[in-house]
Design an enzyme around this catalytic site. Structure first.
Site, mmCIF file in Angstrom:
data_model
loop_
_atom_site.group_PDB
_atom_site.id
_atom_site.type_symbol
_atom_site.label_atom_id
_atom_site.label_comp_id
_atom_site.label_asym_id
_atom_site.label_seq_id
_atom_site.Cartn_x
_atom_site.Cartn_y
_atom_site.Cartn_z
ATOM 1 C CB SER A 57 -0.949 0.019 1.201
ATOM 2 O OG SER A 57 -2.028 -0.868 0.983
ATOM 3 C CE LYS A 60 -4.392 1.555 -0.912
ATOM 4 N NZ LYS A 60 -3.881 0.418 -0.155
ATOM 5 C CB SER A 122 -4.510 1.811 3.848
ATOM 6 O OG SER A 122 -3.605 1.249 2.921
ATOM 7 C CE LYS A 233 -1.706 4.039 2.647
ATOM 8 N NZ LYS A 233 -1.577 2.934 3.642
#
Length: 390
Positions: A57, A60, A122, A233
């Site tokens: 993730s 992202k 997320s 993140k």
């Protein structure tokens, strides 16, 4: 002087700094780790930093980065509504679809809320919906991601989707590249960065049956645990393990860290906090030049003036191990020159290179102290004649 040569001006630093600065020892269970102090450009730690790996993730971050840049330029609006396509919902809902914002088929969701769903929750569903809203299809958005990666110099990165879901190796990146991406987001869209990345939690969607609102906490493992933490993140898949790209600022020093390949949720928390804490405790910033202070002069090619002053765009400091005795350091100014006119005041035209002991060189930008336009007709003729006899 030969045109477009790399010109280096060396001079002794008028400041006492550590003469022999060995990097403070550190070890981490992470298979991959990287840390940079943005205040000085100093790389504080690297372990397999350029090894290609699945980002999970953390991919992202690029989806959010593109959206924030579009918002900054006015090409995208926070209140713009995006539709959750039934096909997208079908693919990205339920336990097998990973992290979710709990969107509903046919739902209209603003860009603002989708970004909160991506950064804070997320949400795999939120990432794909936003990608389709911006570019029409996720495939077209992935092409935008790769264009931006190339522009940022992310030489070990490729994106095949918007959320980092495993795709048989099409999507990959490196720790150094993730740090570049984080730096670009923080520096190009600072206000929007804070708006979205500092959120502690976000509420969206309702539970089945009771219909209660669903509130999810930010997964950032250093938020609330490290002073000044404000991003970025996490990522996790079976393939990638547990990873995190984070940033914090203390006393004017901003650090970006990346860890990846950890074995558990709790280990990610422990290693991330330990790593960032080490970055701030084991290193210190030693001032070099104040914002606007002149560092050197540079020659100008085909300009209305022969030279331009090189000044610090912000307070510049060298990052050195904490608690060392003082000595001297080597400071150099480098630029591709003579610098070709025209250029504007505040434009980065040179670099300050600082070397202390056996630590890697620290590179910081220097900017022009004034506008310099192109030379007039006769000035260009004179410059041409001068180059013939040089």
């Amino acid at each position: 002087m030969k045109r477009n040569a790399l010109i280096i001006l060396a001079f002794g630093a008028a400041i006492s700094l550590p003469a022999s600065a060995a990097a403070p020892p550190f070890d981490t269970a992470a298979k991959v780790a990287f840390m940079i102090d943005l205040s000085s450009g100093a790389v504080l730690y690297q372990k397999n930093a350029d090894v290609r790996m699945p980002p999970a993730s953390m991919a992202k971050m690029m989806t959010s980065h593109i959206a924030l840049n579009l918002l900054e330029k006015g090409d995208l609006k926070q209140n713009q509504m995006c539709t959750v396509r039934p096909e997208t919902w079908q693919k990205w809902h339920g336990p097998a679809a990973g992290s979710t914002m709990f969107l509903s088929p046919g739902e209209q969701v603003s860009v603002d809320n989708l970004l909160k769903g991506i950064v804070t929750l997320s949400g795999n569903d939120a990432s794909v919906v936003l990608a389709e809203c911006i570019a029409g299809t996720e495939e077209a958005f992935a092409a935008l991601m790769n264009e931006e990666a190339k522009r940022l110099g992310m030489t070990n990165s490729n994106f095949g989707n918007s959320n980092g879901w495993p795709d048989e190796g099409v999507t990959y990146t490196s720790a150094r590249d993730l740090a570049k991406l984080a730096e670009a987001t923080i520096e190009s869209t600072p206000d929007l960065y804070k708006r979205y990345y500092e959120l502690q939690n976000f509420t969206w969607g309702k539970t089945l049956g009771s219909g209660q609102a669903i509130t999810q906490a930010n997964r950032n493992p250093i938020l609330g645990r490290i002073q000044g933490a404000d991003g970025l993140k996490t990522g996790h898949t079976e393939e990638a393990g547990y990873g995190f790209t984070g940033s914090a600022v203390q006393n004017g020093r901003r650090i970006i860290m990346v860890v990846a390949g950890l074995s558990s949720f709790n280990q990610r928390i422990e290693e991330s906090v330990k790593f960032m804490d080490w970055g701030f405790r084991a290193w210190k910033a030693q001032p070099l030049f104040k914002a606007g202070e002149k560092v050197a002069d540079a020659q100008v090619q085909l300009g209305g003036e022969d030279t331009v002053g090189l000044v610090a765009p912000r307070d510049l400091a060298v990052t050195v191990p904490a608690g060392l005795v003082s000595g001297k350091i080597k400071v150099k100014v480098a630029y591709d020159g003579p610098i070709k006119a025209p250029f504007k005041k505040g434009q980065a035209v040179a670099q300050l290179i600082v070397q202390s002991g056996d630590t890697p060189p620290q590179v910081m930008p220097l900017v022009a102290d004034r506008d310099v336009g192109e030379a007039g007709f006769f000035g260009r003729i004179w410059a041409g004649l001068a180059s013939l006899f040089a």
